[in-house]
Enzyme design. Structure first.
Site, PDB file in Angstrom:
ATOM      1  N   LEU A 120       0.813  -1.219   0.000  1.00 27.86           N
ATOM      2  CA  LEU A 120       0.000   0.000   0.000  1.00 27.86           C
ATOM      3  C   LEU A 120       0.845   1.266   0.000  1.00 27.86           C
ATOM      4  O   LEU A 120       0.313   2.368  -0.150  1.00 27.86           O
ATOM      5  CB  LEU A 120      -0.959  -0.004   1.200  1.00 27.86           C
ATOM      6  CG  LEU A 120      -2.011  -1.115   1.198  1.00 27.86           C
ATOM      7  CD1 LEU A 120      -2.900  -1.019   2.431  1.00 27.86           C
ATOM      8  CD2 LEU A 120      -2.853  -1.089  -0.076  1.00 27.86           C
ATOM      9  N   ASN A 159       9.583  -9.079  -9.420  1.00 29.25           N
ATOM     10  CA  ASN A 159      10.378  -9.898  -8.506  1.00 29.25           C
ATOM     11  C   ASN A 159       9.444 -10.785  -7.692  1.00 29.25           C
ATOM     12  O   ASN A 159       8.603 -10.278  -6.964  1.00 29.25           O
ATOM     13  CB  ASN A 159      11.173  -8.988  -7.572  1.00 29.25           C
ATOM     14  CG  ASN A 159      12.038  -9.730  -6.582  1.00 29.25           C
ATOM     15  OD1 ASN A 159      11.951 -10.939  -6.426  1.00 29.25           O
ATOM     16  ND2 ASN A 159      12.893  -8.999  -5.870  1.00 29.25           N
ATOM     17  N   ASP A 195       0.542  -9.708  -4.572  1.00 31.37           N
ATOM     18  CA  ASP A 195       1.802  -8.958  -4.598  1.00 31.37           C
ATOM     19  C   ASP A 195       1.606  -7.648  -5.361  1.00 31.37           C
ATOM     20  O   ASP A 195       2.438  -7.231  -6.158  1.00 31.37           O
ATOM     21  CB  ASP A 195       2.944  -9.769  -5.210  1.00 31.37           C
ATOM     22  CG  ASP A 195       4.314  -9.136  -4.957  1.00 31.37           C
ATOM     23  OD1 ASP A 195       4.385  -8.178  -4.159  1.00 31.37           O
ATOM     24  OD2 ASP A 195       5.302  -9.582  -5.574  1.00 31.37           O
TER      25      ASP A 195
END
EC number: 3.5.2.3
Length: 428
Positions: A59, A276, A303
């Site tokens: 966030l 990633n 993610d």
């Protein structure tokens, strides 16, 4: 709070039923329920799921409000059908103290679009040198139970052992970003045929797999819980499967993008595909789908990693890693798992609501759609087909790999404790 009657929805994909919401609670589930003074939603053909729970969201607040805030992130979450998200600790300052996690927790309460549960850092400043205030964060108003240095790996085995031992005292879990740092120095994409042809630094699968192998053994040794973030390779699947067969207390997640996209997309040199862990091969994608279907991988986690335009609109080597995902996750899972026959909608509810709520201890979430339960609900139109347009995102960032791609399904309504946060596909 007024009453709402959802009429004719397929609860978890089953037979059509009516669901009456009274205040913050599901009052009745059945057929032929009279509306009375309730607001009626005609949901024929739509799927009713428990509100989705994301165990892995960035966030960005505090510190990187140019890419996302708790408010914009929770609005994006509600748009995607989520009623609870777990906010990762790699903020500025890092969420490694009770004060920072309580700040994030309060911001979530103020946003009102979904519940926000902060994740605490494992080590001070994510530097891997000293354990953070794990106990203080757990005892804080935020009640932290999940800890992660996500974005970085807890690569020191002694530090990982100490963390696992510490959280065992209060039933916490360490969520590991499995990336051996020395094996990934200068890495830009998955190590393989495509990286060799493009001349980009390769990110070997063993960099992920070696950390997972070590950590499941450490978890077994100390009798603690470990959760593997964004598992991305076929080899990682086999290690987790082996660990579970030994009775090791390990859970694992996969992202939507690792269920759909491959490293072939990197040939475009478009930094929107830089992430990633990196996009892997078709073989890895298929192994991840099978593992999610058979339960080796427990959950789907987004993610969600928002970045401002300037961090992605640049050459590949300089670009930030990450993709937004909250508003497209359910559609990707529908395409890769439901429409392929690997999961039914009850399986989707299990992987995207029930299990993540259990792993993270999200009280009131991941509950059955039945009388007396909290009215945290998501209504989905599975027949919808449409091209992804990031201009319409609720997220502050637009770095989606799906722009222009047609995806199935659309969240039409989201309810947080009986209050509509999304109505007819639009934020309330």
């Amino acid at each position: 709070m007024s009453k709402t009657l959802i009429r004719g929805a397929k609860v978890l994909g089953g037979e059509p039923q009516d669901v009456l919401i009274d205040g913050a609670t599901v009052e009745r589930v059945g057929t032929g329920i009279e509306a009375g003074d309730a607001t009626v939603i005609e949901a024929h053909g739509q799927i009713l799921l428990p509100g989705l729970v994301d165990l892995h969201t960035h966030l960005r607040e505090p510190g990187r409000e140019d890419s996302e805030t708790v408010l914009t992130g929770t609005r994006a979450a509600a748009s995607g059908g989520y009623t609870a998200v777990f906010a990762m600790a790699n903020t500025f300052p890092v969420a490694d103290t009770a004060g920072v996690v309580e700040q994030v927790y309060r911001l979530g309460k103020e946003s009102g679009y979904c519940d926000v549960q902060p994740i605490g850092a494992v080590t001070v400043g994510l530097e891997g040198k000293k354990l953070a205030e794990l106990g203080a964060m757990h005892e804080s108003a935020a009640g932290v139970t999940v800890f992660s240095d996500d974005g970085k790996c807890v690569d020191d085995a002694v530090m990982m052992r100490r963390a696992l031992e510490y959280v065992k005292a209060f039933g916490g879990v360490i969520a590991q970003h499995a990336q051996e740092p020395r094996l990934t120095e200068g890495a830009q994409m998955n190590e393989g045929i495509v990286s060799a042809e493009l001349g980009l630094g390769g990110w070997p699968a063993v960099a992920e797999e070696s950390i997972i192998a070590r950590d499941v053994l450490l978890a077994e040794h100390v009798g603690s819980r470990v959760h593997i973030c964004h598992l991305s390779t076929a080899g990682s699947v086999e290690i987790v499967r082996w660990a579970k067969s030994r009775g090791i207390d390990v859970t694992a997640e996969v992202t939507p993008h690792h269920l759909l996209l491959t490293d072939e997309l990197v040939r475009s040199y478009n930094p929107v595909y830089k992430v990633n862990p990196p996009l892997r091969t078709e073989r890895d994608v298929m192994a991840l789908r099978e593992a999610l279907a058979d339960g080796t991988i427990d959950i789907v986690a987004t993610d969600h990693a928002p970045h401002p335009h300037e961090d992605k609109d640049c050459e590949w080597a300089a670009a930030a890693m990450g993709m937004v995902g909250l508003e497209t996750a359910l559609s990707v899972v529908q395409q890769t798992m439901v429409e392929t026959g690997l999961l039914d909608w009850a399986g989707v509810a299990d992987r995207m609501s029930f299990k993540p709520a259990v792993i993270g201890g999200a009280k009131g979430h991941g509950r059955p759609v039945s009388a007396g339960e909290p009215a945290n609900l998501t209504l989905v139109d599975p027949a919808y087909r449409g091209a992804v347009d990031p201009a319409g995102f609720a997220s502050r960032s637009r770095n989606t790999p799906y722009e222009g791609r047609e995806l199935p399904g659309r969240v039409t309504h989201t309810f947080l404790r009986g209050r509509a946060t999304v109505v007819d596909g639009k934020l309330a």
